[in-house]
Design an enzyme around this catalytic site. Structure first.
Site, short mmCIF file in Angstrom:
data_model
loop_
_atom_site.label_atom_id
_atom_site.label_comp_id
_atom_site.label_asym_id
_atom_site.label_seq_id
_atom_site.Cartn_x
_atom_site.Cartn_y
_atom_site.Cartn_z
N ASP A 1 18.05 37.55 15.85
CA ASP A 1 18.07 38.93 16.34
C ASP A 1 19.53 39.32 16.52
O ASP A 1 20.30 38.55 17.10
CB ASP A 1 17.32 39.02 17.69
CG ASP A 1 16.85 40.43 18.01
OD1 ASP A 1 15.63 40.64 18.11
OD2 ASP A 1 17.73 41.32 18.12
N LYS B 1 19.51 39.16 23.89
CA LYS B 1 18.16 38.61 23.72
C LYS B 1 18.22 37.15 23.29
O LYS B 1 17.54 36.30 23.87
CB LYS B 1 17.38 39.40 22.67
CG LYS B 1 16.79 40.68 23.20
CD LYS B 1 15.78 41.28 22.24
CE LYS B 1 15.33 42.63 22.78
NZ LYS B 1 14.52 43.40 21.88
N GLU C 1 -0.48 43.27 23.62
CA GLU C 1 0.39 42.91 24.73
C GLU C 1 -0.50 42.53 25.91
O GLU C 1 -1.60 43.07 26.07
CB GLU C 1 1.31 44.07 25.09
CG GLU C 1 2.30 44.33 23.98
CD GLU C 1 3.32 45.41 24.29
OE1 GLU C 1 3.51 45.76 25.46
OE2 GLU C 1 3.94 45.91 23.33
N CYS D 1 2.27 51.12 20.11
CA CYS D 1 1.67 51.10 18.76
C CYS D 1 0.67 52.20 18.44
O CYS D 1 0.84 52.90 17.45
CB CYS D 1 1.09 49.73 18.50
SG CYS D 1 2.43 48.53 18.33
N1 LIG Z 1 4.11 45.03 20.40
C1 LIG Z 1 2.94 44.69 19.91
O1 LIG Z 1 2.03 44.37 20.66
C2 LIG Z 1 2.68 44.68 18.43
C3 LIG Z 1 3.61 45.18 17.53
N2 LIG Z 1 3.35 45.19 16.17
C4 LIG Z 1 4.37 45.67 15.22
O2 LIG Z 1 5.37 44.65 15.11
C5 LIG Z 1 6.67 45.23 14.97
C6 LIG Z 1 7.58 44.72 16.07
O3 LIG Z 1 7.07 45.13 17.32
P1 LIG Z 1 7.71 44.61 18.70
O4 LIG Z 1 7.84 43.13 18.66
O5 LIG Z 1 6.93 45.25 19.78
O6 LIG Z 1 9.16 45.27 18.59
P2 LIG Z 1 10.41 45.15 19.58
O7 LIG Z 1 11.08 46.46 19.51
O8 LIG Z 1 9.98 44.55 20.87
O9 LIG Z 1 11.34 44.05 18.84
C7 LIG Z 1 11.95 44.25 17.59
C8 LIG Z 1 13.21 43.37 17.52
O10 LIG Z 1 13.78 43.45 16.22
C9 LIG Z 1 15.18 43.28 16.36
N3 LIG Z 1 15.90 43.65 15.12
C10 LIG Z 1 16.31 44.89 14.72
N4 LIG Z 1 16.95 44.77 13.53
C11 LIG Z 1 16.95 43.46 13.18
C12 LIG Z 1 17.47 42.73 12.07
N5 LIG Z 1 18.11 43.34 11.07
N6 LIG Z 1 17.29 41.39 12.03
C13 LIG Z 1 16.65 40.75 13.04
N7 LIG Z 1 16.13 41.41 14.12
C14 LIG Z 1 16.28 42.75 14.19
C15 LIG Z 1 15.50 44.17 17.57
O11 LIG Z 1 16.77 43.85 18.12
C16 LIG Z 1 14.34 43.82 18.49
O12 LIG Z 1 14.66 42.74 19.35
C17 LIG Z 1 6.44 46.74 14.97
O13 LIG Z 1 6.31 47.15 13.63
C18 LIG Z 1 5.12 46.92 15.69
O14 LIG Z 1 4.44 48.08 15.29
C19 LIG Z 1 2.19 44.67 15.65
C20 LIG Z 1 1.25 44.14 16.50
C21 LIG Z 1 1.41 44.09 17.94
O1 LIG Z 2 -0.38 47.14 16.70
C1 LIG Z 2 -0.24 46.85 17.87
O2 LIG Z 2 0.82 46.89 18.47
C2 LIG Z 2 -1.41 46.42 18.71
O3 LIG Z 2 -1.93 47.62 19.33
C3 LIG Z 2 -3.02 47.39 20.21
O4 LIG Z 2 -2.63 46.49 21.25
P1 LIG Z 2 -1.85 47.00 22.58
O5 LIG Z 2 -1.32 48.37 22.36
O6 LIG Z 2 -0.91 45.92 22.95
O7 LIG Z 2 -2.95 47.03 23.73
P2 LIG Z 2 -4.51 47.49 23.80
O8 LIG Z 2 -5.25 46.49 24.57
O9 LIG Z 2 -5.03 47.83 22.46
O10 LIG Z 2 -4.41 48.82 24.67
C4 LIG Z 2 -3.82 50.00 24.16
C5 LIG Z 2 -4.10 51.16 25.10
O11 LIG Z 2 -5.48 51.53 25.04
C6 LIG Z 2 -6.01 51.61 26.35
N1 LIG Z 2 -7.44 51.24 26.30
C7 LIG Z 2 -7.85 50.10 25.70
C8 LIG Z 2 -9.18 49.78 25.63
C9 LIG Z 2 -10.14 50.65 26.17
O12 LIG Z 2 -11.37 50.41 26.13
N2 LIG Z 2 -9.71 51.78 26.77
C10 LIG Z 2 -8.38 52.11 26.85
O13 LIG Z 2 -8.03 53.19 27.40
C11 LIG Z 2 -5.17 50.64 27.18
O14 LIG Z 2 -5.22 50.98 28.55
C12 LIG Z 2 -3.79 50.86 26.57
O15 LIG Z 2 -3.16 51.98 27.15
C13 LIG Z 2 -4.16 46.71 19.42
O16 LIG Z 2 -5.24 46.40 20.31
C14 LIG Z 2 -3.67 45.42 18.76
O17 LIG Z 2 -4.72 44.85 17.96
C15 LIG Z 2 -2.48 45.75 17.87
O18 LIG Z 2 -1.97 44.57 17.28
#
Ligand SMILES: NC(=O)C1=CN([C@@H]2O[C@H](COP(=O)(O)OP(=O)(O)OC[C@H]3O[C@@H](n4cnc5c(N)ncnc54)[C@H](O)[C@@H]3O)[C@@H](O)[C@H]2O)C=CC1
Ligand SMILES: O=C(O)[C@H]1O[C@H](OP(=O)(O)OP(=O)(O)OC[C@H]2O[C@@H](n3ccc(=O)[nH]c3=O)[C@H](O)[C@@H]2O)[C@H](O)[C@@H](O)[C@@H]1O
Length: 432
Positions: A30, A35, A155, A260
């Site tokens: 990163d 971080k 999350e 997301c």
């Molecule tokens: N947060 C979640 O629960 C989920 C997120 N996603 C997807 O995964 C992706 C990442 O999400 P998060 O982890 O939440 O993002 P985040 O914003 O928490 O972390 C992204 C990281 O990438 C780093 N970065 C930026 N440019 C870089 C480079 N050139 N090389 C290496 N690192 C670099 C940043 O400094 C940062 O630490 C997004 O596309 C999101 O939509 C998918 C499923 C769940």
């Molecule tokens: O692409 C992503 O980042 C992720 O987005 C969501 O995950 P997340 O946003 O971490 O959390 P969720 O549990 O999905 O909750 C999202 C929002 O919906 C709300 N929610 C969820 C469930 C429900 O029944 N009602 C409701 O209002 C939660 O309070 C929260 O604000 C998806 O559930 C994941 O599968 C996906 O990987």
């Protein structure tokens, strides 16, 4: 095999730790040195249950390390996972600048064949763009394969979700790269779905949008239930018993937030426009979500009389429990509305912190639930932390001035709260 994880946010750290747990050697890269230094010392930069212990365990076992130096990290890897952010740009499209930067450093530093897997959520066609960006950055041609391997973790339960996925999606046209991915994941009990890259990219967006649609559907129904003296939670429970509908993501509340759902639905609408299609259902999903909290605030204000000069305790500000993430949290819109209405607000959350520049005499964050409730007129519960479900509401009542409880997540026992003497109101909830 040496795995390189680019991006050490939620997805990168969780993915890296899962692969370390499966026995692979992992490097997290990163550019943010704060971080990588913090992670190297065994400190997560965000709140997520279970990850800290695993991080310390695998730093000690030597299975994971972190760096901000791309050259050696790229060179020494066999497989690279892109886990960088893909935030919304001004038009709602996914901003691919971090994907592009990461792919350029891969192209610049790679010296032998690699499999490059995209875990970030990216628009349809990004797999192809990535190949071009990598090729353009190479000074001598080196072969590689690109795989779309979207992530579905949530999350708050990131580790469990990543270790026990419902499916592993692999979008790829190279048999060799498909075999590499299957070997990597072989210890995880989960079906593989192998498909074309574009299909894999679409599956991710379509899944998130469908989950958000379920939520907006019950949220809109909750408004009708409010008027017909029916309890939306009972309706959802009865609906969910039909296996074709399923019980999940039918919890009515003040709306979905997070990093997301809102950004991914906007990106889908942008894509639809780009390709001349209409996704009218998703436009409504956004509309319901954006109006859900204000619909209930209006009702709650009527119950209380006015918000002006009232002391309001906001419980839970993160967009959901078990995370400190405030991105697109409905609590923030509620706080803004209450400030405009002239209320005095005390905020409590077990992990999330309001940015210091938002705080004022009118808006304080306190460490103890008791401090938030002291002399308050009403509680608005915005995220359903266990802390609030388990609280001793009999004892806490004595601290309050008036006893209005507005449960934005329908998690407290409304009948019990009423027996205790609270004026309890939930979302589309009629008490028995
Ligand atoms: N947060 C979640 O629960 C989920 C997120 N996603 C997807 O995964 C992706 C990442 O999400 P998060 O982890 O939440 O993002 P985040 O914003 O928490 O972390 C992204 C990281 O990438 C780093 N970065 C930026 N440019 C870089 C480079 N050139 N090389 C290496 N690192 C670099 C940043 O400094 C940062 O630490 C997004 O596309 C999101 O939509 C998918 C499923 C769940
Ligand atoms: O692409 C992503 O980042 C992720 O987005 C969501 O995950 P997340 O946003 O971490 O959390 P969720 O549990 O999905 O909750 C999202 C929002 O919906 C709300 N929610 C969820 C469930 C429900 O029944 N009602 C409701 O209002 C939660 O309070 C929260 O604000 C998806 O559930 C994941 O599968 C996906 O990987």
């Amino acid at each position: 095999m040496n795995i390189l994880i680019m991006g050490t946010g939620y997805v990168g750290v969780t993915t890296g730790l899962v692969f370390a747990e499966l026995g692979w050697n992992v490097t997290g890269l990163d550019p943010d040195q704060k971080k990588t230094q913090s992670l190297s010392q065994g400190e997560l930069t965000f709140y997520e249950p279970g990850l800290n212990t695993l991080l310390r365990e695998h730093l000690q076992s030597g299975r994971i390390r972190f760096t901000s130096e791309p050259e050696m990290a790229v060179r020494d890897s066999n497989i690279i996972f892109l886990c960088v952010g893909t935030p919304s740009d001004r038009d709602g499209n996914a901003d691919l600048q971090f994907i592009r930067q990461a792919s350029e450093s891969i192209g610049r530093y790679m010296q032998e064949y690699k499999v490059i897997a995209i875990k970030s959520t990216v628009p349809i066609g990004t797999n192809h763009k990535l190949s071009q960006w990598i090729t353009n950055a190479q000074t001598v041609p080196v072969p590689f394969d690109v795989v779309s391997n979207p992530e579905f973790l949530r999350e708050g339960s990131a580790l469990h979700d990543a270790l026990h996925p419902d499916r592993i999606i692999i979008g790829c046209e190279s048999d060799h790269a498909i075999d590499v991915m299957k070997t990597l994941y072989e210890k995880i009990q989960s079906p593989f779905f192998v498909t074309k890259p574009k299909t894999a990219e679409m599956i991710k967006y379509a899944s998130n949008a469908f989950l958000a649609t379920k939520i907006s559907y019950v949220n809109e129904l909750s408004r009708l239930c409010e008027n017909i003296e029916v309890n939306i939670s009972d309706v959802a429970e009865g609906m969910g018993m039909d296996h074709r509908i399923g019980p999940h993501f039918l919890r009515a509340g003040i709306g979905y937030g997070g990093s997301c759902f809102p950004k991914d639905i906007n990106a889908m609408l942008y894509m639809a426009k780009q390709y001349g299609a209409e996704l009218s259902i998703l436009e409504k999903v956004i509309h319901v979500n954006q109006t859900q909290y204000s619909h209930y605030l209006k009702i709650w204000e009527q119950k209380l009389g006015t918000f002006r000069d009232k002391k309001i305790a906001i419980l839970g500000i993160s967009f959901k429990p078990d995370t400190d993430d405030l991105r697109e949290a409905p609590s923030i819109s509620i706080i803004e509305h209450l400030l405009e209405s002239g209320a005095a607000i005390r905020v409590h959350d077990p992990a999330a912190k309001l940015p210091p520049d938002l705080l004022s005499e009118q808006l304080l964050q306190v460490d103890l639930l008791e401090e938030a409730l002291e002399q308050c007129d009403a509680i608005i519960l915005c995220s359903e932390w266990e802390h609030y479900k388990k609280a001793d509401w009999t004892r806490l009542k004595a601290l309050m001035n008036q006893h209005f409880v507005f449960d934005g997540r329908n998690v407290l026992d409304g009948n019990q709260m009423t027996i205790l003497g609270y004026h309890y109101y939930g979302i589309g909830r009629h008490l028995h």
